[in-house]
Design a protein around this motif. Structure first.
Motif, PDB file in Angstrom:
ATOM      1  N   ASP A 218      -5.318  -1.236  -5.332  1.00 20.78           N
ATOM      2  CA  ASP A 218      -4.714  -1.734  -4.094  1.00 20.78           C
ATOM      3  C   ASP A 218      -5.674  -2.700  -3.407  1.00 20.78           C
ATOM      4  O   ASP A 218      -6.631  -2.279  -2.778  1.00 20.78           O
ATOM      5  N   GLU A 219      -5.433  -3.961  -3.544  1.00 28.02           N
ATOM      6  CA  GLU A 219      -6.290  -5.007  -2.982  1.00 28.02           C
ATOM      7  C   GLU A 219      -7.771  -4.681  -3.213  1.00 28.02           C
ATOM      8  O   GLU A 219      -8.528  -4.526  -2.263  1.00 28.02           O
TER       9      GLU A 219
ATOM     10  N   THR B 292       0.825  -1.201   0.000  1.00 29.26           N
ATOM     11  CA  THR B 292       0.000   0.000   0.000  1.00 29.26           C
ATOM     12  C   THR B 292       0.863   1.257   0.000  1.00 29.26           C
ATOM     13  O   THR B 292       0.619   2.200  -0.768  1.00 29.26           O
TER      14      THR B 292
ATOM     15  N   GLN C 224      -8.133   0.110  -0.965  1.00 27.35           N
ATOM     16  CA  GLN C 224      -8.329  -1.225  -0.417  1.00 27.35           C
ATOM     17  C   GLN C 224      -9.739  -1.449   0.121  1.00 27.35           C
ATOM     18  O   GLN C 224     -10.352  -2.465  -0.116  1.00 27.35           O
TER      19      GLN C 224
HETATM   20 MG    MG Z   1      -2.281  -2.816   2.002  1.00 31.00          MG
END
Ligand code: MG
Ligand code: ADP
Lengths: 316, 335
Positions: free
Chosen positions: B183-184, B52, B101
């Motif tokens: 990001d995820e 991240t 995320q």
């Molecule tokens: Mg992360």
């Protein structure tokens, strides 16, 4: 949302009922015969008899309440034995002054607290933030009546600014500029107390909001700093501010009463204090009733605004 | 160098250090890689490995206080490291966009989702109110949100996690970015929704000719969707190569451990997740050696005192950082 509002309205009615019972009972708490309390010791027997009938005093107390509340709902709060004028018309004459002072002070407080809190929160620990955080913390502990006394001493006595001292009240219909001048000091004095609270509450909520992921997201969209502050950070940070404003109204009214008394401004506060001094109990009862219901109503309105500002609240 | 400038993204010696109360924390410790247009690359690593922070540093989204960024991020030839907020803002949304995320926190809870899309269109592309609204509804439709006209007026709290992430994707696509950092994007979502969102991203990438960096802790997610994979550990790249090569010929024991621990997307709920024994290192107390050494069964004395640099493997572009790499044989991963 609708269910939430309905629930709130039911609660509002319940609270108003409790207030009315309280104000009604206020008179019965006083020592002596009620007719003497209301009409004064020198009342004639036939006047007393008339009042006896009007209030239904021969009936049980709960019926008396309904007789009384019926009159109140029709706008009849009784007639003062001292001034021989109707309580309702006395209140109608005084109330706009309170509303005007409150309105002016709140406009001033919001118009200063919001932009300054926004700038503070953008750079916490910057010079502006430090100055106002420390300053507001100091002012937090100074009561409004001290502020107003100091302001009168400095501005109207020492500097001699006209129309600002005690007993310089001018009514709006007479001369609106003079009216604003004469209410400037009390409005500013009350605004300072509100500013301190609003600034601190909004600043700390803004700082917390600015840590949120959706603010980073807003930045990553390429929005300007200004837009992020006003469009994204302000609204979710203003719930506590509105709550504080709602709660603040009660205290504000009380401070307003003191200020009116100090400067001889014939608002509700001034009227209430002189009514107490002259044992004009019907007038006291009327003012207590109107002020309490007013505070409850204002809180209700703020509650409603909060729900519009943050729709998450009523959804829970 | 003129060749490098044509690259979509060139990251060189990028390092991000947080200055915390406990000392300096090197969350990203010298990362270099680059990326061509129309590629999808994966960044994988356990949670806490710096994925991240790396993606945010590439975006230039790091706050200015208590953090130092060194190295270089060239985005279509423009240096993002050290650029002013104004310069970066010009590129955010149009050159590079990010999907965060957690869709539960990345949308403004008190703003209608439609407004969150069309404000970007109005501010960045100068669209009129009506055009922006029409386009926002199109975007909602593009990301597969049913009855978009109606959803336009919904608040994020009225949508499911999957729907919210679709909205986030719609926002990130609003200005047709060349590079999308995801990001995820599916971590918080349940398995069927995960696959839907990943397939959607893949489809949109093709349709809009974007490049995508797909960040995940789950190698199963990137297996079929990326052409290259970057494996991160403790803020550094420990293995990098084509997806095929990394799966078939990985040399770094950490990569293998990660592969063995990742559930397959298709049967995640039935697969027992084997986790890698031990814990990721405390970044405040990094040693001179390989940061994976304490957890590695192949580690020797050397691994604990001397950090291996990335070295080339057989296939061009495949590199790994290990003193005792796995043998060169082709391997299949036990599931
Ligand atoms: Mg992360
Ligand atoms: N703002 C910050 N301040 C201090 N440390 C941070 C900050 N953000 C992330 N970190 C640290 O950086 C490391 C990498 O975090 P992160 O990039 O979130 O990992 P990942 O995304 O791979 O799970 C973690 O050890 C985390 O604690």
């Amino acid at each position: 949302m609708l269910r939430y509002v309905l629930r709130r309205i039911v609660m509002l009615i319940a609270i108003c009922f409790i207030i009315s019972v309280g104000s009604f009972y206020l008179i019965h708490l006083l020592p002596g015969n009620i007719t003497t309390v209301i009409e004064g010791p020198g009342a004639s027997p036939e006047n007393q008899a008339k009042l006896y009938k009007l209030l239904g005093l021969n009936k049980p107390i709960y019926q008396q309440y309904f007789v009384w509340i019926g009159n109140v709902l029709r706008g009849n709060l009784g007639t003062s034995f001292i001034s021989q004028t109707s309580v309702a018309s006395t209140i109608r004459a005084a109330l706009p002054i309170d509303l005007e002072i409150m309105f002016l002070s709140q406009i001033l407080a919001f118009a200063t607290a919001i932009p300054i809190a926004m700038r503070s929160a953008r750079k916490p620990d910057g010079w502006l933030d430090r100055t106002f955080s420390a300053g507001s913390f100091t002012l937090l502990s100074v009561p409004t009546f001290i502020v107003i006394v100091l302001m009168v001493l400095f501005i109207s006595v020492k500097l001699g600014v006209p129309h600002t001292g005690p007993s310089s009240y001018v009514s709006f219909s007479q001369d609106w500029i003079g009216n604003l001048e004469s209410l400037a000091l009390p409005a500013v004095a009350l605004a300072i107390g509100s500013f301190v609270v609003y600034y601190r509450v909004l600043r700390s909520d803004l700082i917390a909001t600015l840590q949120e992921e959706f603010i980073t997201m807003a930045r990553s969209k390429g929005l300007s700093q200004r837009r992020i502050m006003w469009r994204h950070a302000f609204r979710p940070s203003s719930v506590a501010l509105l709550g504080a404003a709602g709660v603040n109204i009660g205290g504000l009214l009380a401070s307003g009463f003191v200020v009116q008394y100090l400067l001889n401004i014939p608002g509700l506060g001034y009227t209430l204090i002189s009514a107490i001094n002259m044992s004009d109990y019907l007038l006291v009862q009327g003012i207590v009733l109107v002020v309490s219901v007013g505070v409850v109503l204002i809180n209700f309105i703020f509650d409603f605004i909060i729900n519009i500002v943050d729709p998450r609240i009523s959804r829970e | 160098m003129s060749f490098d400038n044509k690259k979509l993204l060139a990251v060189k010696d990028l390092a991000t250090t947080f200055h915390t109360a406990g000392g300096d924390l090197p969350a990203v410790g010298g990362v270099s890689f680059d990326m061509e247009s129309n590629q999808t690359i994966g960044i994988v690593g356990e949670s806490g490995s710096g994925k991240t922070v790396l993606s945010r540093t590439i975006m230039g989204l790091q706050q200015r206080t208590n953090v130092t960024v060194t190295g270089s991020v060239l985005l279509s030839g423009f240096e993002m490291v050290g650029a002013s907020e104004d310069e970066k803002r010009e590129r955010w949304g149009t050159e590079v966009a990010m999907i965060f995320q957690d869709p539960m926190t990345s949308l403004n809870p008190v703003m209608k989702v439609g407004k969150q899309i069309d404000e970007t269109l109005r501010v960045r592309l100068g669209m009129s109110k009506a055009d922006a609204k029409a386009r926002a509804i199109e975007l909602l439709e593009l990301v597969g949100i049913p009855s978009p006209q109606y959803r336009y007026d919904a608040y994020p709290g009225q949508l499911s996690g999957g729907m919210r992430q679709r909205v986030v994707i719609a926002i990130s696509l609003a200005c047709s970015p060349k590079l999308l950092l995801a990001d995820e994007p599916t971590t918080g979502l349940d398995v069927t929704i995960q696959a839907q969102i990943l397939n959607l991203l893949e489809e949109l990438k093709e349709r809009l000719e974007m490049s995508v960096i797909l960040v995940t802790h789950d190698l199963g997610v990137v297996a079929t969707r990326t052409s290259r994979i970057i494996v991160m550990y403790a803020g550094r790249i420990v293995e990098i190569g084509s997806t095929r090569e990394v799966f078939a010929h990985h040399r770094m024991p950490y990569t293998r451990a990660l592969l063995e621990s990742s559930p397959k997307v298709s049967n995640a709920s039935h697969t027992r997740l084997t986790t890698i024994p031990g814990r990721p290192p405390n970044l405040l107390k990094l040693t001179q050696g390989c940061s994976f050494a304490p957890r590695c069964s192949y580690a020797t004395e050397k691994c604990h005192v001397d950090r291996p640099e990335l070295e080339a493997a057989d296939e061009p572009g495949h590199m790994f950082a290990c003193w005792n790499p796995l043998p060169k044989t082709r391997r299949t991963v036990k599931k």
